[in-house]
Design a protein around this motif. Structure first.
Motif, short mmCIF file in Angstrom:
data_model
loop_
_atom_site.label_atom_id
_atom_site.label_comp_id
_atom_site.label_asym_id
_atom_site.label_seq_id
_atom_site.Cartn_x
_atom_site.Cartn_y
_atom_site.Cartn_z
N UNK A 32 0.77 -1.33 -0.04
CA UNK A 32 0.09 -0.03 -0.09
C UNK A 32 1.00 1.27 -0.09
N UNK A 33 0.31 2.30 -0.27
CA UNK A 33 0.92 3.67 -0.69
C UNK A 33 1.87 3.95 0.85
N UNK A 34 1.27 3.78 2.02
CA UNK A 34 1.97 3.93 3.31
C UNK A 34 3.40 3.14 3.32
N UNK A 35 3.21 1.76 2.74
CA UNK A 35 4.55 1.08 2.73
C UNK A 35 5.59 1.33 1.96
N UNK A 36 5.06 1.62 0.91
CA UNK A 36 5.77 2.27 -0.28
C UNK A 36 6.86 3.51 0.26
N UNK A 37 5.87 4.45 0.78
CA UNK A 37 6.53 5.70 1.27
C UNK A 37 7.58 5.47 2.38
N UNK A 38 6.90 4.46 3.22
CA UNK A 38 8.14 4.11 4.39
C UNK A 38 9.41 3.50 3.87
N UNK A 39 9.40 2.86 2.92
CA UNK A 39 10.31 1.88 2.44
C UNK A 39 11.24 3.11 1.74
N UNK A 40 10.72 3.92 0.92
CA UNK A 40 11.37 4.96 -0.01
C UNK A 40 12.14 6.03 1.13
N UNK A 41 11.44 6.27 2.11
CA UNK A 41 11.99 7.20 3.18
C UNK A 41 13.29 6.65 3.79
N UNK A 42 13.15 5.26 4.20
CA UNK A 42 14.34 4.63 4.99
C UNK A 42 15.47 4.38 3.74
N UNK A 43 15.20 4.16 2.59
CA UNK A 43 16.06 3.89 1.65
C UNK A 43 16.84 5.44 1.26
N UNK A 44 15.96 6.56 1.29
CA UNK A 44 16.66 7.72 1.14
C UNK A 44 17.52 8.10 2.05
N UNK A 45 17.10 7.70 3.47
CA UNK A 45 17.90 8.13 4.69
C UNK A 45 19.44 7.18 4.69
N UNK A 46 19.13 6.08 3.93
CA UNK A 46 20.33 5.16 3.98
C UNK A 46 21.41 5.86 2.98
N UNK A 47 20.82 6.21 2.01
CA UNK A 47 21.89 6.73 0.66
C UNK A 47 22.26 8.25 1.26
N UNK A 48 21.38 8.93 1.82
CA UNK A 48 22.03 10.20 2.55
C UNK A 48 23.12 10.03 3.52
N UNK A 49 22.90 9.02 4.18
CA UNK A 49 23.82 8.81 5.20
C UNK A 49 25.41 8.19 4.59
N UNK A 50 25.32 7.35 3.73
CA UNK A 50 26.33 6.86 2.80
C UNK A 50 27.17 8.08 2.21
N UNK A 51 26.42 8.94 1.29
CA UNK A 51 26.91 10.26 0.68
C UNK A 51 27.50 10.93 1.76
N UNK A 52 27.07 11.07 3.01
CA UNK A 52 27.61 12.08 4.26
C UNK A 52 29.12 11.44 4.67
N UNK A 53 29.13 10.13 4.65
CA UNK A 53 30.62 9.78 5.06
C UNK A 53 31.37 9.38 3.92
#
Length: 69
Positions: A32-53
């Motif tokens: 459902x849309x809520x699950x998709x948004x949760x997955x995308x947010x977590x993925x974006x956070x992980x990519x952002x963290x990797x980029x910062x380090x």
């Protein structure tokens, strides 16, 4: 540039591609849309963290995303 080789660790979960394929085959609404948004947010956070380090992921795709319900 840092190069990290990661091996598949089945105990961490299934890859997102398989979960999407199974939902399509069974004609079910497992994402459902809520699950998709949760997955995308977590993925974006992980990519952002990797980029910062200073780590760049060069192959982001559903089969490289581990998903644990």
């Amino acid at each position: 540039m840092i190069l990290i080789s990661v091996f598949f660790l089945p105990q961490l979960g299934k890859n997102l591609r398989r979960c999407i394929q199974r939902a399509r085959q069974e004609n079910l609404d497992h994402f459902p849309n809520e699950k998709i948004l949760l997955i995308l947010r977590q993925l974006a956070d992980a990519i952002n963290y990797l980029q910062r380090i200073g780590i760049q992921h060069n192959d982001i795709k559903p089969s490289n995303v581990l998903y644990n319900k």
